[in-house]
Write an enzyme that holds these catalytic residues in place. Structure first.
Site, PDB file in Angstrom:
ATOM      1  N   GLU A   1     -28.243 -20.881 -32.482  1.00 28.41           N
ATOM      2  CA  GLU A   1     -28.700 -19.523 -32.810  1.00 28.41           C
ATOM      3  C   GLU A   1     -30.105 -19.561 -33.394  1.00 28.41           C
ATOM      4  O   GLU A   1     -30.955 -18.726 -33.077  1.00 28.41           O
ATOM      5  CB  GLU A   1     -27.770 -18.866 -33.838  1.00 28.41           C
ATOM      6  CG  GLU A   1     -26.321 -18.743 -33.405  1.00 28.41           C
ATOM      7  CD  GLU A   1     -25.473 -19.935 -33.793  1.00 28.41           C
ATOM      8  OE1 GLU A   1     -25.917 -21.091 -33.623  1.00 28.41           O
ATOM      9  OE2 GLU A   1     -24.351 -19.731 -34.261  1.00 28.41           O
TER      10      GLU A   1
ATOM     11  N   ASN B   1     -28.082 -26.272 -29.697  1.00 27.54           N
ATOM     12  CA  ASN B   1     -28.226 -27.045 -30.928  1.00 27.54           C
ATOM     13  C   ASN B   1     -28.978 -28.349 -30.658  1.00 27.54           C
ATOM     14  O   ASN B   1     -28.876 -28.946 -29.585  1.00 27.54           O
ATOM     15  CB  ASN B   1     -26.889 -27.282 -31.640  1.00 27.54           C
ATOM     16  CG  ASN B   1     -25.767 -27.722 -30.738  1.00 27.54           C
ATOM     17  OD1 ASN B   1     -25.814 -27.561 -29.526  1.00 27.54           O
ATOM     18  ND2 ASN B   1     -24.738 -28.273 -31.336  1.00 27.54           N
ATOM     19  N   ILE B   2     -29.762 -28.736 -31.661  1.00 26.14           N
ATOM     20  CA  ILE B   2     -30.622 -29.925 -31.563  1.00 26.14           C
ATOM     21  C   ILE B   2     -30.348 -30.779 -32.791  1.00 26.14           C
ATOM     22  O   ILE B   2     -30.723 -30.407 -33.903  1.00 26.14           O
ATOM     23  CB  ILE B   2     -32.113 -29.517 -31.518  1.00 26.14           C
ATOM     24  CG1 ILE B   2     -32.365 -28.527 -30.378  1.00 26.14           C
ATOM     25  CG2 ILE B   2     -33.006 -30.751 -31.385  1.00 26.14           C
ATOM     26  CD1 ILE B   2     -33.714 -27.808 -30.449  1.00 26.14           C
ATOM     27  N   GLU B   3     -29.636 -31.887 -32.563  1.00 24.22           N
ATOM     28  CA  GLU B   3     -29.241 -32.719 -33.710  1.00 24.22           C
ATOM     29  C   GLU B   3     -30.299 -33.771 -34.014  1.00 24.22           C
ATOM     30  O   GLU B   3     -31.270 -33.935 -33.276  1.00 24.22           O
ATOM     31  CB  GLU B   3     -27.875 -33.344 -33.414  1.00 24.22           C
ATOM     32  CG  GLU B   3     -26.819 -32.260 -33.287  1.00 24.22           C
ATOM     33  CD  GLU B   3     -25.405 -32.766 -33.133  1.00 24.22           C
ATOM     34  OE1 GLU B   3     -25.220 -33.962 -32.807  1.00 24.22           O
ATOM     35  OE2 GLU B   3     -24.484 -31.950 -33.334  1.00 24.22           O
TER      36      GLU B   3
ATOM     37  N   CYS C   1     -29.176 -25.348 -35.388  1.00 25.97           N
ATOM     38  CA  CYS C   1     -28.107 -24.710 -34.624  1.00 25.97           C
ATOM     39  C   CYS C   1     -28.700 -23.949 -33.433  1.00 25.97           C
ATOM     40  O   CYS C   1     -29.877 -23.579 -33.440  1.00 25.97           O
ATOM     41  CB  CYS C   1     -27.345 -23.718 -35.495  1.00 25.97           C
ATOM     42  SG  CYS C   1     -26.334 -24.471 -36.757  1.00 25.97           S
TER      43      CYS C   1
ATOM     44  N   CYS D   1     -26.973 -19.782 -40.241  1.00 24.81           N
ATOM     45  CA  CYS D   1     -27.446 -18.926 -39.128  1.00 24.81           C
ATOM     46  C   CYS D   1     -27.258 -17.452 -39.461  1.00 24.81           C
ATOM     47  O   CYS D   1     -28.131 -16.624 -39.159  1.00 24.81           O
ATOM     48  CB  CYS D   1     -26.723 -19.279 -37.836  1.00 24.81           C
ATOM     49  SG  CYS D   1     -27.281 -20.861 -37.166  1.00 24.81           S
TER      50      CYS D   1
ATOM     51  N   CYS E   1     -22.617 -20.227 -38.081  1.00 23.72           N
ATOM     52  CA  CYS E   1     -22.423 -20.811 -39.413  1.00 23.72           C
ATOM     53  C   CYS E   1     -23.130 -19.931 -40.455  1.00 23.72           C
ATOM     54  O   CYS E   1     -23.881 -19.006 -40.115  1.00 23.72           O
ATOM     55  CB  CYS E   1     -22.972 -22.234 -39.447  1.00 23.72           C
ATOM     56  SG  CYS E   1     -24.770 -22.318 -39.553  1.00 23.72           S
TER      57      CYS E   1
HETATM   58  N1  THU Z   1     -23.613 -25.467 -34.623  1.00 30.38           N
HETATM   59  C1  THU Z   1     -24.363 -24.493 -34.002  1.00 30.38           C
HETATM   60  O1  THU Z   1     -25.203 -24.806 -33.143  1.00 30.38           O
HETATM   61  N2  THU Z   1     -24.174 -23.206 -34.371  1.00 30.38           N
HETATM   62  C2  THU Z   1     -23.288 -22.803 -35.318  1.00 30.38           C
HETATM   63  O2  THU Z   1     -23.340 -21.653 -35.748  1.00 30.38           O
HETATM   64  C3  THU Z   1     -22.267 -23.737 -35.791  1.00 30.38           C
HETATM   65  C4  THU Z   1     -22.633 -25.190 -35.650  1.00 30.38           C
HETATM   66  C5  THU Z   1     -23.827 -26.863 -34.245  1.00 30.38           C
HETATM   67  C6  THU Z   1     -24.490 -27.696 -35.309  1.00 30.38           C
HETATM   68  C7  THU Z   1     -24.048 -29.090 -34.914  1.00 30.38           C
HETATM   69  O3  THU Z   1     -24.967 -29.589 -33.947  1.00 30.38           O
HETATM   70  C8  THU Z   1     -22.715 -28.890 -34.230  1.00 30.38           C
HETATM   71  O4  THU Z   1     -22.606 -27.500 -33.963  1.00 30.38           O
HETATM   72  C9  THU Z   1     -21.526 -29.312 -35.082  1.00 30.38           C
HETATM   73  O5  THU Z   1     -21.585 -28.738 -36.332  1.00 30.38           O
END
Ligand code: THU
Length: 134
Positions: free
Chosen positions: A55, A42-44, A53, A89, A86
């Site tokens: 995925e 994941n890359i915020e 996310c 995704c 999520c």
């Molecule tokens: N996140 C994912 O990378 N994949 C998911 O399917 C659920 C959520 C990440 C997004 C965010 O960076 C962190 O989890 C918290 O929500």
């Protein structure tokens, strides 16, 4: 490629996650039909909304490489229980293969497998667009 091997590749991405806001690293690994594997984390973002996310990060790598035939996606987080993809995704992955396997890993090493259409029932997909009247 065994499920636990794909999970290990997803786990290896946890250290690459860019998560200064949530501090919640997620790792993913996609197995394509030809055996190629694409990993992602994941890359915020400071604006929160543009966060990608794990995925979808892995999916972008596969698609940019022209590899659209996705067989399995492994997902892991540093959580006690399974980390499921999520809704965004699930929808994004559905486009490429509703029957793909979603492999979720748990902290104790146990693994759960679902098909994507089990996790996203009655989904809107490419076929839905062909159902338009006239
Ligand atoms: N996140 C994912 O990378 N994949 C998911 O399917 C659920 C959520 C990440 C997004 C965010 O960076 C962190 O989890 C918290 O929500």
């Amino acid at each position: 490629m065994k499920n636990h091997e794909l999970i290990e590749m997803a786990k290896a991405m946890l250290s690459k996650a860019y998560v200064p806001y949530s501090k919640f690293p997620v790792g993913a690994a996609i197995l394509c039909e030809d055996g190629t594997i694409y990993t992602g984390c994941n890359i915020e973002n400071a604006a929160y909304g543009p966060t990608i996310c794990a995925e979808r990060a892995a999916l972008c790598r596969a698609v940019c490489d022209g590899n659209l035939k996705i067989e399995k996606v492994a997902v892991v987080a540093e959580t006690e229980d399974y980390c499921y993809p999520c809704g965004v995704c699930r929808q994004t992955l559905y486009e490429f293969n509703p029957r793909m396997k979603i492999i979720c890993g748990r902290h104790d090493g146990t693994i759960k497998e679902h098909t994507l259409d089990e996790l996203l029932p009655c989904a809107f997909g490419p076929v839905s667009l062909n159902d338009k009247l006239s």
